[in-house]
Scaffold this motif. Structure first.
Motif, PDB file in Angstrom:
ATOM      1  N   PRO A  33     -13.324  28.780 -18.248  1.00  0.00           N
ATOM      2  CA  PRO A  33     -12.429  27.625 -18.071  1.00  0.00           C
ATOM      3  C   PRO A  33     -12.499  27.051 -16.664  1.00  0.00           C
ATOM      4  O   PRO A  33     -12.407  25.846 -16.461  1.00  0.00           O
ATOM      5  N   THR A  34     -12.648  27.928 -15.656  1.00  0.00           N
ATOM      6  CA  THR A  34     -12.822  27.482 -14.269  1.00  0.00           C
ATOM      7  C   THR A  34     -13.908  28.356 -13.648  1.00  0.00           C
ATOM      8  O   THR A  34     -14.167  29.475 -14.103  1.00  0.00           O
ATOM      9  N   VAL A  35     -14.526  27.857 -12.582  1.00  0.00           N
ATOM     10  CA  VAL A  35     -15.678  28.582 -12.026  1.00  0.00           C
ATOM     11  C   VAL A  35     -15.610  28.737 -10.515  1.00  0.00           C
ATOM     12  O   VAL A  35     -16.563  29.200  -9.900  1.00  0.00           O
ATOM     13  N   SER A  36     -14.521  28.348  -9.886  1.00  0.00           N
ATOM     14  CA  SER A  36     -14.423  28.401  -8.432  1.00  0.00           C
ATOM     15  C   SER A  36     -14.662  29.822  -7.920  1.00  0.00           C
ATOM     16  O   SER A  36     -14.092  30.794  -8.409  1.00  0.00           O
ATOM     17  N   ALA A  37     -15.541  29.947  -6.940  1.00  0.00           N
ATOM     18  CA  ALA A  37     -15.822  31.206  -6.231  1.00  0.00           C
ATOM     19  C   ALA A  37     -16.492  32.252  -7.101  1.00  0.00           C
ATOM     20  O   ALA A  37     -16.495  33.434  -6.760  1.00  0.00           O
ATOM     21  N   GLN A  38     -17.095  31.875  -8.217  1.00  0.00           N
ATOM     22  CA  GLN A  38     -17.824  32.819  -9.052  1.00  0.00           C
ATOM     23  C   GLN A  38     -19.316  32.689  -8.780  1.00  0.00           C
ATOM     24  O   GLN A  38     -19.847  31.596  -8.613  1.00  0.00           O
ATOM     25  N   ALA A  39     -20.023  33.838  -8.754  1.00  0.00           N
ATOM     26  CA  ALA A  39     -21.466  33.819  -8.495  1.00  0.00           C
ATOM     27  C   ALA A  39     -22.255  33.416  -9.737  1.00  0.00           C
ATOM     28  O   ALA A  39     -23.313  32.803  -9.639  1.00  0.00           O
ATOM     29  N   ASP A  87     -26.082  32.672  -8.737  1.00  0.00           N
ATOM     30  CA  ASP A  87     -26.343  32.823  -7.297  1.00  0.00           C
ATOM     31  C   ASP A  87     -26.632  31.481  -6.629  1.00  0.00           C
ATOM     32  O   ASP A  87     -27.527  31.345  -5.793  1.00  0.00           O
ATOM     33  N   GLY A  88     -25.867  30.482  -7.034  1.00  0.00           N
ATOM     34  CA  GLY A  88     -25.955  29.184  -6.382  1.00  0.00           C
ATOM     35  C   GLY A  88     -27.003  28.246  -6.926  1.00  0.00           C
ATOM     36  O   GLY A  88     -27.064  27.085  -6.502  1.00  0.00           O
ATOM     37  N   LEU A  89     -27.852  28.705  -7.849  1.00  0.00           N
ATOM     38  CA  LEU A  89     -28.893  27.853  -8.405  1.00  0.00           C
ATOM     39  C   LEU A  89     -28.592  27.518  -9.859  1.00  0.00           C
ATOM     40  O   LEU A  89     -28.115  28.371 -10.623  1.00  0.00           O
ATOM     41  N   VAL A  90     -28.901  26.304 -10.261  1.00  0.00           N
ATOM     42  CA  VAL A  90     -28.700  25.879 -11.646  1.00  0.00           C
ATOM     43  C   VAL A  90     -29.793  26.489 -12.517  1.00  0.00           C
ATOM     44  O   VAL A  90     -30.984  26.210 -12.315  1.00  0.00           O
ATOM     45  N   ASN A 140     -16.543  17.957  -9.242  1.00  0.00           N
ATOM     46  CA  ASN A 140     -15.232  18.253  -8.658  1.00  0.00           C
ATOM     47  C   ASN A 140     -14.516  19.346  -9.430  1.00  0.00           C
ATOM     48  O   ASN A 140     -13.888  20.240  -8.829  1.00  0.00           O
ATOM     49  N   GLU A 141     -14.593  19.301 -10.755  1.00  0.00           N
ATOM     50  CA  GLU A 141     -13.933  20.339 -11.552  1.00  0.00           C
ATOM     51  C   GLU A 141     -14.600  21.693 -11.338  1.00  0.00           C
ATOM     52  O   GLU A 141     -13.932  22.737 -11.377  1.00  0.00           O
ATOM     53  N   SER A 142     -15.906  21.703 -11.129  1.00  0.00           N
ATOM     54  CA  SER A 142     -16.593  22.977 -10.864  1.00  0.00           C
ATOM     55  C   SER A 142     -16.173  23.577  -9.528  1.00  0.00           C
ATOM     56  O   SER A 142     -16.304  24.786  -9.320  1.00  0.00           O
ATOM     57  N   GLN A 143     -15.671  22.747  -8.637  1.00  0.00           N
ATOM     58  CA  GLN A 143     -15.214  23.228  -7.332  1.00  0.00           C
ATOM     59  C   GLN A 143     -13.740  23.588  -7.320  1.00  0.00           C
ATOM     60  O   GLN A 143     -13.169  23.878  -6.263  1.00  0.00           O
ATOM     61  N   GLY A 144     -13.127  23.566  -8.485  1.00  0.00           N
ATOM     62  CA  GLY A 144     -11.733  23.970  -8.583  1.00  0.00           C
ATOM     63  C   GLY A 144     -10.734  22.862  -8.373  1.00  0.00           C
ATOM     64  O   GLY A 144      -9.519  23.114  -8.339  1.00  0.00           O
ATOM     65  N   HIS A 145     -11.214  21.618  -8.232  1.00  0.00           N
ATOM     66  CA  HIS A 145     -10.300  20.489  -8.073  1.00  0.00           C
ATOM     67  C   HIS A 145      -9.750  20.106  -9.440  1.00  0.00           C
ATOM     68  O   HIS A 145     -10.523  19.842 -10.370  1.00  0.00           O
TER      69      HIS A 145
END
Length: 508
Positions: A378-384, A415-418, A489-494
């Motif tokens: 549902p949210t992805v902020s701060a997840q690897a 790990d930061g890559l799509v 923005n939603e992926s960044q938790g906004h």
């Protein structure tokens, strides 16, 4: 040409209709043949809900006793022959059906009484449709003591329009039904009487006007023998051809009674959806795995349309503004086509060759839709490691409206890559399409604002949408970029700013 007899149940009694043309709507039969004028004709296209009635169908589930499934539908775009073997309730029936157990001294059904007490009727033209939608809600929720929230009531009534703007008291009536003296329907007796109705006619000698096979092989044989027959399922689009374009069909082949086409199964990490599964059932299966799709599913169309329309019908229709296709493309769905010659499957986006054109042979039918199930968050902020799914629908009205643009994005990041990107788009080309340029711009790149900006530019580069009554081409192209930015923005938790977040304070 043989015209089958229609048998259905109403007020506990069987009704038999002879010589009904195959393209005659249920509303026409009710008002003109049966003189049931309580059911109103408003828009004639399934948008306003004034014609809402409730259908009851015997539904058998493996390992369980048959159940009576009640659903509100639009009678204006439903073909009359489709109610063969079903139970039917109109607004005139709620006080007179012997199988509805009214509490002594309360002749009105709770759906009616709640509207009276809450002053929910103004000019009254839309009221019969609201009553029937409330009756469906009552049988499915309120009679079991389930208290409806205002949001649930609003979603369930989204297919009913009130031109007098009397929504507040109508929504209050929906929430008050469970507090009134009960009037439950004796569903067991209705089931027993449905069993006594004459069976659906199966094999037919020679020509036919309306055919509703119950077996897939039989359906495919009829399709091969009569490729000119008009295919229908829920009839939510073909019904408009009848009411708005005044088209006539000498032969109609109804796919909605084939048990194999109504199955929904989850096996080996994939979801298998029969093409004749209703939109209501198909979205329920999708929501069970992807709860984030709830609002998108509720906005797909009003509940009566979702109760009639089928997922396979929406896909096979091929409309560039059909909302299910961008979602299915983003989920990497495959469609299965079948004929008497066998089956073949292909990615959904490869089904279309042009505006409302596809690769299906004259004897082929779309029978199933398969898609792998993905582990989204549902949210992805701060997840690897994460995978995010978002479905965006932009339309002039919030509910019960056709999209100007539909964009569905599914992105996986490790790990930061799509590592994976799947994007489906509607309303921006002649067909529903996969946004391949934007997907390529994302894969293997760091998940960053710069990458998202490049993907947004790729979206705009791939599509050159037209201008029409819903939006200009320039607006649509800008929307593509804006929705890509919103996804970032939603992926960044906004948190997203949407109408769903606005709570209207109701004064007592």
């Amino acid at each position: 040409m043989s015209t089958p007899t229609i048998h259905f149940l109403r007020r506990g009694q069987p009704v038999t209709l002879h010589n009904v043309p195959p393209d005659r709507t249920l509303l026409e039969v009710l008002r003109e043949d049966l003189h049931c004028s309580g059911t109103k004709e408003g828009c004639g296209e399934g948008d306003c809900g004034a014609c809402t009635v409730v259908l009851g169908e015997r539904v058998a589930t493996a390992g369980q006793d048959p159940q009576l499934q009640l659903r509100a539908i639009n009678s204006c775009i439903r073909l009359a022959h489709s109610v063969n073997g079903l139970a039917l309730w109109t607004v005139e029936d709620l006080a007179h059906d012997p199988h509805i157990a009214h509490t002594a001294g309360h002749p009105l059904h709770p759906a009616q009484e709640a509207l009276v007490q809450c002053h929910g009727s103004q000019c009254g033209f839309c009221t019969p449709g609201f009553v029937m939608s409330l009756f469906g809600m009552y049988e499915n929720h309120s009679r079991h003591g389930e208290a409806l929230t205002r949001t649930q009531a609003q979603e369930a009534l989204s297919g009913n329009l009130c031109r007098c703007t009397g929504y507040r008291p109508i929504l209050e009536a929906a929430q008050q039904m469970d507090q009134l003296p009960t009037a439950p329907l004796d569903q067991l007796t209705v089931l027993q009487k449905l069993e006594q109705l004459p069976r659906l006619q199966s094999h037919s000698e020679g020509d036919f006007s309306y055919k509703a096979p119950t077996d897939l092989q039989e359906l495919l044989q009829f399709r091969a023998a009569h490729p000119q027959a008009q295919l229908v399922a829920g009839c939510t689009d073909v019904g408009l051809w009848v009411t708005k374009q005044h088209r006539r069909f000498a032969q109609v082949l109804d796919v909605s009674r084939v048990a194999q086409l109504r199955r929904i199964e989850q096996q080996d990490g994939a979801l298998h959806l029969g093409a004749a599964a209703t939109l209501t059932d198909a979205f329920a299966a999708l929501e069970a795995h992807y709860p984030e799709l709830h609002r998108f599913a509720a906005r797909f169309a009003g509940l009566p349309v979702r109760n009639s329309g089928t997922l396979g019908g929406n896909v096979a229709n091929g409309s560039p503004i059909g909302d299910s296709m961008p979602l299915l493309i983003a989920l990497n769905a495959q469609v299965v086509l079948a004929s008497v010659r066998g089956e073949r499957s292909l990615p959904l986006e490869q089904l279309y060759t042009g505006y409302r054109q596809n690769v299906m042979a004259p004897d082929e039918l779309l029978v199933r839709i398969h898609m792998p199930l993905h582990a989204t968050q549902p949210t992805v902020s701060a997840q690897a490691h994460w995978q995010l799914l978002r479905a965006y629908k932009v339309s002039k009205r919030q509910d019960d409206d056709i999209s100007a643009v539909c964009l569905v994005l599914r992105v996986a990041v490790q790990d930061g890559l799509v590592t994976e990107a799947a994007i489906g788009a509607g309303g921006v080309a002649a067909t529903p399409v996969r946004a391949t340029l934007a997907e390529d711009a994302l894969r293997g790149q760091p998940w960053s604002a710069a990458t998202v900006q490049a993907a947004a530019a790729a979206l705009q580069a791939q599509f050159k949408p037209i201008s029409d009554m819903r939006a200009s081409g320039t607006y649509r192209r800008q929307l593509l970029a804006s929705l890509m930015t919103r996804f970032w923005n939603e992926s960044q938790g906004h948190p997203a700013t949407t109408l769903e977040q606005i709570t209207v304070e109701v004064q007592p």
